[in-house]
Design an enzyme around this catalytic site. Structure first.
Site, PDB file in Angstrom:
ATOM      1  N   GLU A 261       0.881  -1.175   0.000  1.00  0.00           N
ATOM      2  CA  GLU A 261       0.000   0.000   0.000  1.00  0.00           C
ATOM      3  C   GLU A 261       0.911   1.214   0.000  1.00  0.00           C
ATOM      4  O   GLU A 261       1.726   1.372   0.901  1.00  0.00           O
ATOM      5  CB  GLU A 261      -0.930  -0.022   1.215  1.00  0.00           C
ATOM      6  CG  GLU A 261      -2.100   0.940   1.093  1.00  0.00           C
ATOM      7  CD  GLU A 261      -1.779   2.328   1.600  1.00  0.00           C
ATOM      8  OE1 GLU A 261      -1.513   3.206   0.749  1.00  0.00           O
ATOM      9  OE2 GLU A 261      -1.767   2.537   2.810  1.00  0.00           O
TER      10      GLU A 261
ATOM     11  N   CYS B  86      -2.430   8.309   4.156  1.00  0.00           N
ATOM     12  CA  CYS B  86      -2.434   8.055   2.712  1.00  0.00           C
ATOM     13  C   CYS B  86      -3.809   8.332   2.129  1.00  0.00           C
ATOM     14  O   CYS B  86      -3.950   8.529   0.923  1.00  0.00           O
ATOM     15  CB  CYS B  86      -1.982   6.631   2.413  1.00  0.00           C
ATOM     16  SG  CYS B  86      -2.694   5.399   3.485  1.00  0.00           S
TER      17      CYS B  86
END
EC number: 1.2.1.88
Length: 515
Positions: free
Chosen positions: A286, A320
């Protein structure tokens, strides 16, 4: 019988008893600030002369802890231990592995405010953000334990009268867990326990700015009954220990959360088959985002402004999933921008030891310098209408910054900043807004504020992100409710906290017996 999964509730700090309990957690953590923490390899606690020094980003003079640093030699020792332990751990009952996660979750729940207080000190998280991080760690353990119980018997396949066919899941082997600093408890614990409950052994390399919370989690796993050697704690430099473990021929998979550049580097290195390697390594990654909130002209404009501010400046924009782009229909642009500026100016920035702080520091000097460089770019590419100042004298503090009137092809609209900076951009119509939102190499999260059902359905199909939200902000995915992970350069399309995440840590085996 296991009760149905429900996510861990967030703490209401307006209740005096909860406030006092959290303050006690802070006092407890303050009582052991500055301690030394060892490496842990096969249950053996190893102290090295070389240390990773963790400091409070809100107060650079405050030492959180000193964690022993692994060398390549110690990383090799940990690999050998993990490889040997895998031969027994892979045969352990899934029910037993799930029970360890349930026990670990219960231990963390009892120590919830202590772990959250560590996050206040080590990661600079305000109380509510720290509390959410700890709750998510609990959620990952509770959810993945239940998922393993669902997968333990495999999946049904067809059998003819002359045969008995089975489709089973078996673990992969030794995994290298490289966890991030921005969710140093939740993501670290989730990545680690997903691998472990699936029957793998692990080498855990936490982020170098937040290793203490990981060291404390190792205590939890030991107390929960996890056998020695299943998780081996090897903090160290990415260029030395990280590369060595990613390249190692006995590494079966790498689970990584972090930046795009490091993720690409890991993906490239893991793709190479090194001497002695008999498999293709799996990478679960990720890698960040450039996340957009789109505001339609037919929207609740107050909700839109609040959603942008909360998503852009929660944990100083160091998620994020954070909103770094607000793309707003030109008919309502000025209204939403002005209201967002008003809300932003109400935010309090300071040391998150105090309850009513909305925003703490950024992670370290490198983060401070990077974000301030983008503030300078913002002055050239748009108009700073709120914030724009930074102060790194005591801690790494940056005021929440709104940059207005940014062109859709500007750097501020393309590059991940990872700090409290949001760019506002006008769109001619809804189609134009979606085109701007999709004009990025990332594809992690996004949100659409609209009361137009046709526009919502169009966005559902055409807004290319892994997590898309309607009429709310673009942060705050909950384990088991909104499985998290994105497209394109946001990673390998894995979904943490989702029903297929554990399968990434296993391989399917078919057996067929003729009757």
């Amino acid at each position: 019988m296991v009760v149905a999964y429900k996510h861990e509730p967030f703490t209401d700090f307006s209740v005096e008893a909860n406030k006092l309990a959290f303050e006690e957690g802070l006092k407890k953590v303050e009582s052991y600030l500055g301690q030394d923490y060892p490496l842990i390899i096969g249950g053996e606690k190893i102290t090295t002369e070389d240390k990773i020094v963790s400091v409070n980003p809100a107060n650079k003079e405050e030492l959180v802890g000193r964690v022993s640093k692994a060398s390549r030699e110690l990383a090799e020792k940990a690999m050998q231990v993990a490889d040997a332990t895998f031969q027994t751990w892979r045969k352990s009952k899934p029910e037993m592995r799930a029970d360890i996660l349930f026990r670990a979750a219960a231990i963390v729940r009892r120590r919830k405010h202590e772990f959250s207080a560590i996050l206040v000190k080590e990661a600079g998280k305000p109380w509510n953000e720290a509390d959410a991080d700890t709750a998510e760690a609990i959620d990952f353990m509770e959810y993945y334990a239940r998922q393993m119980l669902k997968l333990k018997d495999g999946m049904p396949v067809e059998s003819r009268p002359i045969e008995y066919n089975r489709f089973s899941y078996i673990p992969l082997g030794v995994g290298v867990i490289i966890s991030p600093w921005n969710f140093p408890f939740a993501i670290m614990a989730g990545m680690t326990t997903a691998a472990v409950v699936s029957g793998n052994t692990v080498l855990l390399k936490p982020a170098s700015t937040t290793p203490v919370v990981a060291a404390k989690f190792m205590e939890v796993l030991e107390e929960a009954g996890l056998p020695a050697g299943v998780v081996n704690f090897v903090p160290g430099n990415g260029s030395e220990v990280g590369d060595y473990l990613v390249d190692h021929p006995r590494t079966r998979f790498v689970s990584f959360t972090g930046s795009r550049d490091v993720g690409i580097r890991i993906y490239e290195r893991a793709a190479k088959v090194n001497p002695g390697q008999i498999w293709l390594k799996r990478v679960i990654a990720e890698m960040g985002g450039k996340d957009t909130i789109v505001v339609d002209k037919e929207a609740d404009l107050e909700l839109a402004a609040k959603s942008i501010v909360a998503s852009a400046f929660g944990f100083s924009g160091q998620k994020c999933s954070a909103c770094s782009r607000a793309v707003i229909h030109e008919d309502v642009y000025d209204h939403v921008l002005n209201r967002a500026v008003e809300l932003t100016k109400e935010l309090t920035v300071g040391n998150p030891d105090a309850k009513d702080i909305n925003m703490g520091p950024v992670n370290d000097q490198a983060a401070f310098d990077k974000v301030m460089s983008y503030v300078a770019i913002g002055k050239e590419e748009g108009k700073i209408v709120s914030g724009g100042e930074g102060d790194d004298s005591k801690g790494w503090f940056i005021q929440p910054t709104i940059v207005a009137d940014v062109a859709e092809d500007a750097r501020l609209m393309k590059e991940e900043i990872f700090g409290p900076v949001v760019a506002f951009c006008k769109a001619k119509d809804f189609d134009h807004a979606l085109a701007i939102a999709n004009n990025t190499e990332y594809g992690l999260t996004g949100a659409v504020l609209s009361n137009n059902r046709d526009h919502i359905e169009k966005a559902r199909e055409d807004f290319h992100v892994g997590n898309l939200y309607f009429n709310r902000g673009c942060t705050g995915a909950i384990v088991g409710y909104q499985p998290f992970g994105g497209f394109n350069m946001s990673g390998t399309d894995s979904k943490a906290g989702g029903p297929d995440y554990l399968a990434l840590h296993m391989q399917a085996k078919t057996t067929s017996e003729t009757l």
